[in-house]
Design a protein around this motif. Structure first.
Motif, PDB file in Angstrom:
ATOM      1  N   LYS A 238      -4.858  11.813   7.129  1.00  0.00           N
ATOM      2  CA  LYS A 238      -4.976  10.584   6.334  1.00  0.00           C
ATOM      3  C   LYS A 238      -3.580  10.023   6.066  1.00  0.00           C
ATOM      4  O   LYS A 238      -2.649  10.763   5.772  1.00  0.00           O
ATOM      5  CB  LYS A 238      -5.675  10.900   5.002  1.00  0.00           C
ATOM      6  N   ARG A 239      -3.493   8.712   6.164  1.00  0.00           N
ATOM      7  CA  ARG A 239      -2.199   8.053   5.972  1.00  0.00           C
ATOM      8  C   ARG A 239      -2.093   7.549   4.529  1.00  0.00           C
ATOM      9  O   ARG A 239      -2.930   6.790   4.052  1.00  0.00           O
ATOM     10  CB  ARG A 239      -2.148   6.885   6.955  1.00  0.00           C
ATOM     11  N   TYR A 240      -1.059   8.016   3.825  1.00  0.00           N
ATOM     12  CA  TYR A 240      -0.819   7.599   2.433  1.00  0.00           C
ATOM     13  C   TYR A 240       0.428   6.721   2.404  1.00  0.00           C
ATOM     14  O   TYR A 240       1.472   7.111   2.912  1.00  0.00           O
ATOM     15  CB  TYR A 240      -0.592   8.818   1.530  1.00  0.00           C
ATOM     16  N   THR A 241       0.316   5.547   1.791  1.00  0.00           N
ATOM     17  CA  THR A 241       1.430   4.605   1.851  1.00  0.00           C
ATOM     18  C   THR A 241       2.185   4.521   0.518  1.00  0.00           C
ATOM     19  O   THR A 241       1.717   5.007  -0.496  1.00  0.00           O
ATOM     20  CB  THR A 241       0.913   3.207   2.215  1.00  0.00           C
ATOM     21  N   HIS A 242       3.346   3.840   0.546  1.00  0.00           N
ATOM     22  CA  HIS A 242       4.244   3.885  -0.621  1.00  0.00           C
ATOM     23  C   HIS A 242       3.776   3.045  -1.811  1.00  0.00           C
ATOM     24  O   HIS A 242       4.377   3.094  -2.870  1.00  0.00           O
ATOM     25  CB  HIS A 242       5.660   3.468  -0.203  1.00  0.00           C
ATOM     26  N   ILE A 243       2.706   2.263  -1.635  1.00  0.00           N
ATOM     27  CA  ILE A 243       2.190   1.504  -2.785  1.00  0.00           C
ATOM     28  C   ILE A 243       1.180   2.403  -3.511  1.00  0.00           C
ATOM     29  O   ILE A 243       0.147   2.776  -2.954  1.00  0.00           O
ATOM     30  CB  ILE A 243       1.547   0.174  -2.329  1.00  0.00           C
ATOM     31  N   ILE A 244       1.520   2.774  -4.747  1.00  0.00           N
ATOM     32  CA  ILE A 244       0.749   3.791  -5.465  1.00  0.00           C
ATOM     33  C   ILE A 244      -0.133   3.160  -6.527  1.00  0.00           C
ATOM     34  O   ILE A 244       0.269   2.217  -7.210  1.00  0.00           O
ATOM     35  CB  ILE A 244       1.717   4.847  -6.063  1.00  0.00           C
ATOM     36  N   ASP A 245      -1.353   3.676  -6.647  1.00  0.00           N
ATOM     37  CA  ASP A 245      -2.294   3.189  -7.654  1.00  0.00           C
ATOM     38  C   ASP A 245      -1.833   3.673  -9.024  1.00  0.00           C
ATOM     39  O   ASP A 245      -1.827   4.885  -9.287  1.00  0.00           O
ATOM     40  CB  ASP A 245      -3.694   3.741  -7.333  1.00  0.00           C
ATOM     41  N   PRO A 246      -1.440   2.754  -9.927  1.00  0.00           N
ATOM     42  CA  PRO A 246      -0.914   3.185 -11.228  1.00  0.00           C
ATOM     43  C   PRO A 246      -1.969   3.861 -12.101  1.00  0.00           C
ATOM     44  O   PRO A 246      -1.651   4.542 -13.072  1.00  0.00           O
ATOM     45  CB  PRO A 246      -0.440   1.874 -11.873  1.00  0.00           C
ATOM     46  N   ARG A 247      -3.249   3.708 -11.718  1.00  0.00           N
ATOM     47  CA  ARG A 247      -4.326   4.299 -12.519  1.00  0.00           C
ATOM     48  C   ARG A 247      -4.544   5.770 -12.183  1.00  0.00           C
ATOM     49  O   ARG A 247      -5.020   6.539 -13.008  1.00  0.00           O
ATOM     50  CB  ARG A 247      -5.628   3.526 -12.287  1.00  0.00           C
ATOM     51  N   THR A 248      -4.218   6.141 -10.930  1.00  0.00           N
ATOM     52  CA  THR A 248      -4.546   7.502 -10.486  1.00  0.00           C
ATOM     53  C   THR A 248      -3.336   8.324 -10.052  1.00  0.00           C
ATOM     54  O   THR A 248      -3.384   9.549 -10.031  1.00  0.00           O
ATOM     55  CB  THR A 248      -5.498   7.446  -9.276  1.00  0.00           C
ATOM     56  N   GLY A 249      -2.253   7.636  -9.654  1.00  0.00           N
ATOM     57  CA  GLY A 249      -1.091   8.353  -9.123  1.00  0.00           C
ATOM     58  C   GLY A 249      -1.184   8.610  -7.632  1.00  0.00           C
ATOM     59  O   GLY A 249      -0.262   9.148  -7.023  1.00  0.00           O
ATOM     60  N   TYR A 250      -2.313   8.231  -7.010  1.00  0.00           N
ATOM     61  CA  TYR A 250      -2.478   8.426  -5.566  1.00  0.00           C
ATOM     62  C   TYR A 250      -2.030   7.176  -4.809  1.00  0.00           C
ATOM     63  O   TYR A 250      -2.290   6.064  -5.259  1.00  0.00           O
ATOM     64  CB  TYR A 250      -3.946   8.717  -5.221  1.00  0.00           C
ATOM     65  N   PRO A 251      -1.383   7.354  -3.644  1.00  0.00           N
ATOM     66  CA  PRO A 251      -0.990   6.197  -2.838  1.00  0.00           C
ATOM     67  C   PRO A 251      -2.212   5.486  -2.268  1.00  0.00           C
ATOM     68  O   PRO A 251      -3.273   6.090  -2.107  1.00  0.00           O
ATOM     69  CB  PRO A 251      -0.162   6.813  -1.701  1.00  0.00           C
ATOM     70  N   SER A 252      -2.027   4.198  -1.958  1.00  0.00           N
ATOM     71  CA  SER A 252      -3.120   3.429  -1.360  1.00  0.00           C
ATOM     72  C   SER A 252      -3.311   3.864   0.093  1.00  0.00           C
ATOM     73  O   SER A 252      -2.386   4.350   0.730  1.00  0.00           O
ATOM     74  CB  SER A 252      -2.805   1.942  -1.438  1.00  0.00           C
ATOM     75  N   THR A 253      -4.527   3.679   0.581  1.00  0.00           N
ATOM     76  CA  THR A 253      -4.830   4.049   1.971  1.00  0.00           C
ATOM     77  C   THR A 253      -5.645   2.936   2.612  1.00  0.00           C
ATOM     78  O   THR A 253      -6.273   2.136   1.920  1.00  0.00           O
ATOM     79  CB  THR A 253      -5.665   5.357   2.044  1.00  0.00           C
ATOM     80  N   GLY A 254      -5.634   2.889   3.948  1.00  0.00           N
ATOM     81  CA  GLY A 254      -6.547   2.002   4.676  1.00  0.00           C
ATOM     82  C   GLY A 254      -5.990   0.649   5.073  1.00  0.00           C
ATOM     83  O   GLY A 254      -6.445   0.049   6.030  1.00  0.00           O
ATOM     84  N   ILE A 255      -5.002   0.134   4.313  1.00  0.00           N
ATOM     85  CA  ILE A 255      -4.469  -1.210   4.589  1.00  0.00           C
ATOM     86  C   ILE A 255      -3.000  -1.083   4.988  1.00  0.00           C
ATOM     87  O   ILE A 255      -2.280  -0.267   4.407  1.00  0.00           O
ATOM     88  CB  ILE A 255      -4.593  -2.115   3.336  1.00  0.00           C
ATOM     89  N   ILE A 256      -2.552  -1.901   5.951  1.00  0.00           N
ATOM     90  CA  ILE A 256      -1.120  -1.870   6.270  1.00  0.00           C
ATOM     91  C   ILE A 256      -0.395  -3.171   5.934  1.00  0.00           C
ATOM     92  O   ILE A 256       0.829  -3.200   5.859  1.00  0.00           O
ATOM     93  CB  ILE A 256      -0.842  -1.487   7.752  1.00  0.00           C
ATOM     94  N   SER A 257      -1.150  -4.251   5.717  1.00  0.00           N
ATOM     95  CA  SER A 257      -0.477  -5.512   5.392  1.00  0.00           C
ATOM     96  C   SER A 257      -1.421  -6.436   4.623  1.00  0.00           C
ATOM     97  O   SER A 257      -2.598  -6.540   4.958  1.00  0.00           O
ATOM     98  CB  SER A 257      -0.016  -6.177   6.695  1.00  0.00           C
ATOM     99  N   VAL A 258      -0.875  -7.057   3.575  1.00  0.00           N
ATOM    100  CA  VAL A 258      -1.643  -8.026   2.791  1.00  0.00           C
ATOM    101  C   VAL A 258      -0.794  -9.285   2.630  1.00  0.00           C
ATOM    102  O   VAL A 258       0.364  -9.203   2.213  1.00  0.00           O
ATOM    103  CB  VAL A 258      -1.993  -7.479   1.383  1.00  0.00           C
ATOM    104  N   THR A 259      -1.361 -10.438   2.980  1.00  0.00           N
ATOM    105  CA  THR A 259      -0.684 -11.721   2.766  1.00  0.00           C
ATOM    106  C   THR A 259      -1.525 -12.533   1.789  1.00  0.00           C
ATOM    107  O   THR A 259      -2.728 -12.700   2.009  1.00  0.00           O
ATOM    108  CB  THR A 259      -0.531 -12.489   4.095  1.00  0.00           C
ATOM    109  N   VAL A 260      -0.894 -13.000   0.721  1.00  0.00           N
ATOM    110  CA  VAL A 260      -1.619 -13.795  -0.286  1.00  0.00           C
ATOM    111  C   VAL A 260      -0.992 -15.183  -0.390  1.00  0.00           C
ATOM    112  O   VAL A 260       0.232 -15.309  -0.481  1.00  0.00           O
ATOM    113  CB  VAL A 260      -1.603 -13.095  -1.666  1.00  0.00           C
ATOM    114  N   PHE A 261      -1.844 -16.201  -0.367  1.00  0.00           N
ATOM    115  CA  PHE A 261      -1.424 -17.593  -0.575  1.00  0.00           C
ATOM    116  C   PHE A 261      -1.857 -17.993  -1.982  1.00  0.00           C
ATOM    117  O   PHE A 261      -3.018 -17.793  -2.350  1.00  0.00           O
ATOM    118  CB  PHE A 261      -2.125 -18.520   0.428  1.00  0.00           C
ATOM    119  N   ALA A 262      -0.930 -18.553  -2.760  1.00  0.00           N
ATOM    120  CA  ALA A 262      -1.255 -18.952  -4.133  1.00  0.00           C
ATOM    121  C   ALA A 262      -0.350 -20.116  -4.529  1.00  0.00           C
ATOM    122  O   ALA A 262       0.675 -20.360  -3.886  1.00  0.00           O
ATOM    123  CB  ALA A 262      -1.053 -17.768  -5.079  1.00  0.00           C
ATOM    124  N   PRO A 263      -0.696 -20.829  -5.605  1.00  0.00           N
ATOM    125  CA  PRO A 263       0.168 -21.934  -6.031  1.00  0.00           C
ATOM    126  C   PRO A 263       1.567 -21.446  -6.444  1.00  0.00           C
ATOM    127  O   PRO A 263       2.546 -22.156  -6.263  1.00  0.00           O
ATOM    128  CB  PRO A 263      -0.579 -22.522  -7.235  1.00  0.00           C
TER     129      PRO A 263
END
Length: 315
Positions: A238-263
């Motif tokens: 399993k691949r664990y990435t450097h963005i960590i869930d502040p609620r659990t202490g576990y790194p995020s998994t499954g996604i490698i890139s997120v792009t958000v468009f906002a004002p």
């Protein structure tokens, strides 16, 4: 009578601010006008860094952290409002975004030195001081109090976006009709290119970085890409990435890139990190409920998912 329209050119400067690469681009009539305005933007970004930096022991943010569990700290309205908005984003993301993440013990190492997963007890203990509900704001006195000793706040997932927004507002105020501020992937634009076209942002697939798969126009808005394809560890397949869930202490998994468009870049910045933590389904569902916000997610298999209203013109 003929109207004289002054020709304008594009000027760009690249430098290091807030520990990151900033590219400041303005459309102006000459280099003198461009440079004096780019200087104004740099001064504004440096001012914000002094306010929100947790590395600078004299900053108001450091004073809040030093007095955690001791007493409330009076702060400028600007910082108070930024913290208040951060807490609103926390509620919006069910705690996936949390400025008190700075209290986390850094038990995950993404530099190749980790040979085994931290124990469950260590992971649980690493987030024991994290918790937005322990940030107390007093609107009347403009004070901030962190209830737990050892608790800290940090603006790593929102600060660059906020600085880009503030610099943009200032440049518009000074009469710069068009430009881009790119804070290491936190990009905010206004106006149009000198040829009348909209500014465009290239979206690349991290699994094939040399090839953009889409070019999207962006007008008077912001786009932020968070990627974790360079910092990760693999344990038990399993691949664990450097963005960590502040609620659990576990790194995020499954996604490698997120792009958000906002004002605004501030919101795009915070949401791009949050979507990693929330995961693809929950993240897209949340983005689809927010007005004027769109998102592109690339998972670890290279699959591309988008929010409902985004139109991608494939290259």
């Amino acid at each position: 009578m003929t109207l004289q329209i002054e020709a304008q050119s594009t000027y760009k400067r690249t430098l290091k601010l807030m520990g990151s690469r900033f590219d400041i681009t303005v459309v102006a009539k000459d280099s003198t006008e461009a440079n004096s305005n780019i200087d104004i933007a740099i001064d504004e970004i440096s001012r914000i860094e002094k306010l929100i930096s947790s590395w600078d022991s004299n900053s108001q943010t450091s004073k809040i952290n030093t007095n955690a569990g001791i007493e409330p700290v009076k702060v400028d309205k600007e910082l108070f409002d930024l913290i208040e908005r951060s807490l609103a984003i926390t509620k919006l993301t069910d705690g996936a975004f949390d400025i008190s993440y700075a209290s986390m013990d850094r038990i995950w190492k993404f530099d190749g030195s980790m040979t085994e997963m931290p124990s469950e007890a260590d992971i649980k203990s690493s987030v024991s001081k994290v918790g937005f509900q322990n940030i107390e704001l007093d609107d009347t006195n403009s004070t901030v109090f962190l209830k737990l000793k050892g608790m800290k706040i940090g603006f790593g997932a929102i600060g660059k976006g906020y600085a880009a927004d503030k610099a943009k507002s200032l440049l518009i105020e000074k009469g710069i009709v068009s430009g881009i501020i790119n804070a290491s992937g936190d990009m905010t634009t206004w106006g149009k290119q000198t040829n009348g076209d909209e500014w465009k942002v290239a979206i690349t697939n991290p699994l094939n970085k040399n090839k953009a798969f889409a070019l999207l126009p962006i007008t008077d808005g912001a786009v932020v890409t968070s990627g974790n394809y360079e910092k990760y560890v693999n344990f038990n397949g399993k691949r664990y990435t450097h963005i960590i869930d502040p609620r659990t202490g576990y790194p995020s998994t499954g996604i490698i890139s997120v792009t958000v468009f906002a004002p605004k870049a501030e919101l795009a910045d915070a949401l791009s990190t949050s979507v990693f933590v929330m995961g693809k389904e929950v993240g897209l569902n949340r983005i689809n409920q927010l007005p004027n916000i769109e998102c592109i997610i690339i998972d670890e298999d290279g699959n591309i998912s988008t929010s409902t209203n985004i139109k991608i013109n494939k290259i």
